[in-house]
Motif scaffolding. Structure first.
Motif, mmCIF file in Angstrom:
data_model
loop_
_atom_site.group_PDB
_atom_site.id
_atom_site.type_symbol
_atom_site.label_atom_id
_atom_site.label_comp_id
_atom_site.label_asym_id
_atom_site.label_seq_id
_atom_site.Cartn_x
_atom_site.Cartn_y
_atom_site.Cartn_z
ATOM 1 N N GLU A 145 2.078 7.282 0.530
ATOM 2 C CA GLU A 145 1.094 6.222 0.819
ATOM 3 C C GLU A 145 1.783 5.009 1.439
ATOM 4 O O GLU A 145 1.244 4.374 2.347
ATOM 5 C CB GLU A 145 0.345 5.816 -0.455
ATOM 6 C CG GLU A 145 -0.517 6.918 -1.053
ATOM 7 C CD GLU A 145 -1.777 7.247 -0.237
ATOM 8 O OE1 GLU A 145 -2.126 6.468 0.669
ATOM 9 O OE2 GLU A 145 -2.386 8.303 -0.496
ATOM 10 N N ALA A 146 2.969 4.678 0.953
ATOM 11 C CA ALA A 146 3.695 3.530 1.528
ATOM 12 C C ALA A 146 4.022 3.805 2.989
ATOM 13 O O ALA A 146 3.855 2.941 3.859
ATOM 14 C CB ALA A 146 4.970 3.263 0.730
ATOM 15 N N GLU A 147 4.459 5.034 3.272
ATOM 16 C CA GLU A 147 4.810 5.372 4.664
ATOM 17 C C GLU A 147 3.578 5.408 5.550
ATOM 18 O O GLU A 147 3.653 5.122 6.747
ATOM 19 C CB GLU A 147 5.552 6.713 4.707
ATOM 20 C CG GLU A 147 6.983 6.536 4.240
ATOM 21 C CD GLU A 147 7.825 7.793 4.327
ATOM 22 O OE1 GLU A 147 7.265 8.897 4.526
ATOM 23 O OE2 GLU A 147 9.052 7.659 4.175
ATOM 24 N N ALA A 148 2.422 5.739 4.958
ATOM 25 C CA ALA A 148 1.174 5.769 5.742
ATOM 26 C C ALA A 148 0.617 4.357 5.948
ATOM 27 O O ALA A 148 -0.384 4.181 6.635
ATOM 28 C CB ALA A 148 0.149 6.646 5.028
ATOM 29 N N GLY A 149 1.225 3.359 5.320
ATOM 30 C CA GLY A 149 0.790 1.977 5.522
ATOM 31 C C GLY A 149 -0.319 1.536 4.586
ATOM 32 O O GLY A 149 -0.873 0.436 4.740
ATOM 33 N N THR A 150 -0.647 2.337 3.588
ATOM 34 C CA THR A 150 -1.750 2.033 2.663
ATOM 35 C C THR A 150 -1.602 0.669 2.004
ATOM 36 O O THR A 150 -2.586 -0.035 1.794
ATOM 37 C CB THR A 150 -1.810 3.120 1.556
ATOM 38 O OG1 THR A 150 -1.953 4.379 2.201
ATOM 39 C CG2 THR A 150 -2.940 2.886 0.576
ATOM 40 N N GLY A 152 0.201 -1.990 3.071
ATOM 41 C CA GLY A 152 0.557 -3.128 3.925
ATOM 42 C C GLY A 152 1.969 -3.559 3.580
ATOM 43 O O GLY A 152 2.842 -2.722 3.329
ATOM 44 N N ARG A 153 2.188 -4.855 3.537
ATOM 45 C CA ARG A 153 3.537 -5.361 3.200
ATOM 46 C C ARG A 153 3.621 -5.519 1.681
ATOM 47 O O ARG A 153 2.909 -6.338 1.089
ATOM 48 C CB ARG A 153 3.746 -6.691 3.928
ATOM 49 C CG ARG A 153 4.678 -7.666 3.263
ATOM 50 C CD ARG A 153 6.003 -7.808 3.985
ATOM 51 N NE ARG A 153 6.667 -9.047 3.629
ATOM 52 C CZ ARG A 153 7.355 -9.228 2.495
ATOM 53 N NH1 ARG A 153 7.430 -8.270 1.596
ATOM 54 N NH2 ARG A 153 7.950 -10.381 2.274
ATOM 55 N N GLY A 276 0.853 -4.988 -2.565
ATOM 56 C CA GLY A 276 1.026 -5.249 -1.141
ATOM 57 C C GLY A 276 -0.145 -6.028 -0.582
ATOM 58 O O GLY A 276 -1.108 -6.337 -1.291
#
Ligand SMILES: NC(=O)c1ccc[n+]([C@@H]2O[C@H](COP(=O)([O-])OP(=O)(O)OC[C@H]3O[C@@H](n4cnc5c(N)ncnc54)[C@H](O)[C@@H]3O)[C@@H](O)[C@H]2O)c1
Length: 370
Positions: A145-150, A152-153, A276
């Protein structure tokens, strides 16, 4: 490295205690094309017992790891000894031409971890650290999910490993000299590794923390430990530790850990908590929860082990599942068929931050990283 298809990789195990018998050996036996050919323990009966209980009839038994390293047919060594010896056994094994998987923590301090990386570079032999929780369903989902941008920052995360009473009373876990510390270096190391990996942020700027030697000093009637009574005289490491690390980009990671703490707010070391700009996440017994706001409405998505979503799943939640995956990805890498999952440079940063928290606790000062 550079094994041909079908070529058997020959492995030696150094240290035949709890983790070797509980995770490494069952894990290796679950991978095709790998054979355990040598076992070593300073208490040779332990190696003999391991040989017998896993039916490793062809394995040679050694008392001195240096004798095992002389066997040129051994390709790969797994270091499963207490923390103090991780660095020198690993360096000797790399120098002897073996690839190495070493148990966590990589070493008892950052300088030793750095020397291990240097030895790996010098010899051209591969090195990894056994942070098996990266293979857990929770960590796999959160990484995907982090790599998919779920999320954000991600700017705030917690690396927690909180036990109410879970003091490892066997071996040398309570011994400061042998282990380099208590729950911070023993279990929070997993949580911090997983958190940094999901954040993909390996640039610590400064840290601050404190350690407690409170419940470890308490007599038997206040212990109630799951793993049996401890001797307060021998409990020379901290029983809990708390701290924070601020990364170069301003991200804050808090660390909270205990082997013994009067709390009901316990958190398994294979879990993490992140916040995030687009979403946050935590891990619960019901599954991974992702929270955020979608179309102006707050939502919570719960992803549990039964769903098809997210990251790949593997059978089993205990050592069996993670332990086999840990070995599979390591040997895939050695065969040139995959990425090195736990890079030694990443484990080095974990050691750096943990050492910083211990140093801060000792000096009462903030530690600034170069
Ligand atoms: N990945 C995990 O989740 C996890 C869990 C438990 C332990 N560990 C790590 O595994 C390591 C060992 O822990 P354990 O629970 O197996 O401890 P343990 O005490 O059960 O086993 C350690 C074994 O190493 C042997 N040993 C000590 N020094 C040696 C040497 N120089 N050469 C050969 N053998 C030696 C001991 O005799 C003992 O049998 C520790 O570093 C610990 O942090 C990791």
């Amino acid at each position: 490295m550079g094994y041909g298809k079908g070529e058997v990789i020959r492995v030696g195990i150094i240290g035949c205690g709890g983790i070797a018998n509980g995770k490494h050996i069952p894990g290796i036996l679950g991978v095709e094309g790998v054979e355990i050919v040598a076992l070593c323990d300073i208490i040779p009966e332990r190696a003999e017992q391991t040989k017998e209980s896993f039916g490793l009839t062809g394995a040679k038994v050694y008392q001195d790891y240096k004798d095992l390293l002389k066997d040129e047919t051994i390709d790969d060594v797994q270091v499963c000894t207490p923390n103090r010896s991780h660095s020198f056994i690993t360096i000797d094994a790399l120098e002897a031409g073996k690839n190495v998987m070493v148990e966590k923590p990589m070493a008892i301090n950052a300088a030793e971890a750095k020397a291990m990386i240097d030895a790996s570079k010098r010899t051209g032999k591969a090195l990894t650290v056994a942070y098996q929780n990266r293979q857990s369903p929770e960590m796999q989902i959160l990484k995907a999910e982090a790599e998919a941008g779920t999320f954000g920052r991600i700017y705030y995360a917690k690396a927690q490993a909180l036990r109410r009473r879970g003091v490892p009373t066997w071996g040398v876990f309570m011994n400061e000299y042998e282990q380099g510390g208590g729950p911070l270096i023993d279990i929070c190391t997993h949580s911090l590794d997983g958190t940094l990996w999901i954040l993909n942020n390996y640039k610590p700027k400064r840290c601050f923390g404190t350690t407690f030697h409170m419940l470890g000093k308490m007599p038997a009637e206040y212990q109630g430990n799951g793993w049996g009574e401890w001797d307060p005289e021998k409990f020379t490491v901290e029983d809990s530790a708390f701290g924070m690390c601020i990364m170069e980009d301003g991200t804050l990671i808090t660390l909270e850990t205990s082997w013994a703490l009067n709390t009901l707010d316990t958190v398994d070391e294979g879990r993490t908590f992140l916040c995030g700009t687009l979403a946050g996440a935590d891990c619960t017994d019901d599954g991974v929860r992702i929270n955020g706001v979608r179309d102006g409405q707050m939502y919570v998505d719960i992803i549990n082990d039964k769903t098809e979503r997210g990251a790949p799943y593997y059978d089993g939640r205990g050592w069996e599942g993670f332990g086999i995956r840990e070995q599979q990805v390591w040997y895939d890498y050695l065969r040139g068929e995959g990425e090195l999952v736990v890079k030694p440079e990443q484990a080095y940063v974990v050691s750096q931050i943990l050492e910083g928290i211990y140093e801060s606790a000792r000096t009462g000062k903030e530690i600034v990283f170069d």
